[in-house]
Motif scaffolding. Structure first.
Motif, mmCIF file in Angstrom:
data_model
loop_
_atom_site.group_PDB
_atom_site.id
_atom_site.type_symbol
_atom_site.label_atom_id
_atom_site.label_comp_id
_atom_site.label_asym_id
_atom_site.label_seq_id
_atom_site.Cartn_x
_atom_site.Cartn_y
_atom_site.Cartn_z
ATOM 1 N N CYS A 201 47.848 34.641 35.524
ATOM 2 C CA CYS A 201 48.904 35.655 35.342
ATOM 3 C C CYS A 201 48.891 36.701 36.450
ATOM 4 N N CYS A 206 45.703 36.784 30.893
ATOM 5 C CA CYS A 206 45.159 35.459 30.550
ATOM 6 C C CYS A 206 43.637 35.386 30.564
ATOM 7 N N CYS A 209 40.530 35.044 35.196
ATOM 8 C CA CYS A 209 39.842 35.568 36.380
ATOM 9 C C CYS A 209 38.613 36.387 36.026
ATOM 10 N N CYS A 217 41.818 40.363 38.676
ATOM 11 C CA CYS A 217 43.188 40.754 39.034
ATOM 12 C C CYS A 217 43.446 42.231 38.793
#
Ligand code: FES
Length: 248
Positions: A201, A206, A209, A217
């Motif tokens: 995303c 999500c 990461c 992110c």
């Protein structure tokens, strides 16, 4: 999430597998931030920008279907971009050192000015990229096979680097990041590392990461060396795009 259709202005070959693509995008991006680049019908991947002026660039290595599609984009065709996302490198005045391996050198490129030293590492000569952006007296190349510069890996380059700098910036494969982290951790230096994880995303939804409770992110992708000490997964394991944990 809306993508910006960025028309490719030119393409430059950096190595047999790496290309730089230029486009206009009237958005402020800071060094180390990333964008998501979408290829319709194929997929979307995170990419750092390799120059941040009015004309921006991404420098892409062909390592799978989404990146292969981006690398094959021709002038006049569109890249579909959203972002920018994530935090950024701390920009300092004074002398600094960037350490880049493989295509990791691309996200460090916006930090290079007349007071920047560089250590660029690759497996062999054909994979060495972006040496031309440095004052040539300030850049050291290492290659695993000795076909260019010093024979050996990034650490061999660090062993012969004898300058004091305000900040060290590092980007590349995680094995190299981990080796540099271990080399620097007990030294009195300021250093920031750009990490890489699977990203879906790009905006904190999500969790693809995640690394030890940090989301790359949103909390990264740039982390100071002190924060890496808290990450047990750093240099050890990561999640693949399908969610499987693999050793690094
Ligand atoms: S990429 Fe989805 S949470 Fe970071």
């Amino acid at each position: 999430m809306t993508h910006f259709a960025a028309r490719v202005l030119w393409v430059r070959e950096e190595s047999p597998t790496v290309k730089t693509l230029a486009f206009r995008w009237d958005v402020d991006v800071l060094p180390g931030q990333f964008v998501m680049v979408w290829t319709p019908g194929i997929g979307e991947i995170p990419m750092s920008l390799s120059s941040l002026g009015e004309t921006k660039t991404i420098t892409v290595k062909d390592f799978g279907p989404p990146s292969a599609a981006i690398v094959s984009t021709k002038p006049g065709q569109n890249l579909y971009i959203r972002g920018p996302y994530g935090n950024h490198f701390t920009v300092v005045d004074g002398d600094k050192l960037v350490i880049g391996a493989g295509s990791g050198m691309a996200s460090l490129a916006p930090l290079v000015d007349s007071r920047t030293y560089g250590i660029i590492s690759a497996r062999e000569k054909s994979e060495v990229i972006l040496t031309g952006i440095f004052d040539q007296k300030r850049v050291l190349v290492t290659t695993d096979d000795g076909s260019m510069g010093l024979k050996g890996n990034t650490i061999e380059g660090l062993k012969v680097f004898d300058r004091d700098v305000e900040m060290i910036y590092v980007c590349g494969p995680e094995k190299m990041l981990y080796a540099v982290y271990n080399f620097l951790r007990d030294r009195e230096v300021k250093a920031e590392f750009s990490l890489e994880r699977s990203m879906k995303c790009g905006v904190g939804i999500c969790d693809s990461c995640s690394i030890d409770g940090f989301q790359l992110c949103r909390d990264g992708p740039v982390f100071p060396i002190k924060t890496l000490e808290k990450m047990k997964e750093f240099g050890v394991s990561k999640l693949t795009y399908s969610g499987r944990r693999v050793q690094i």
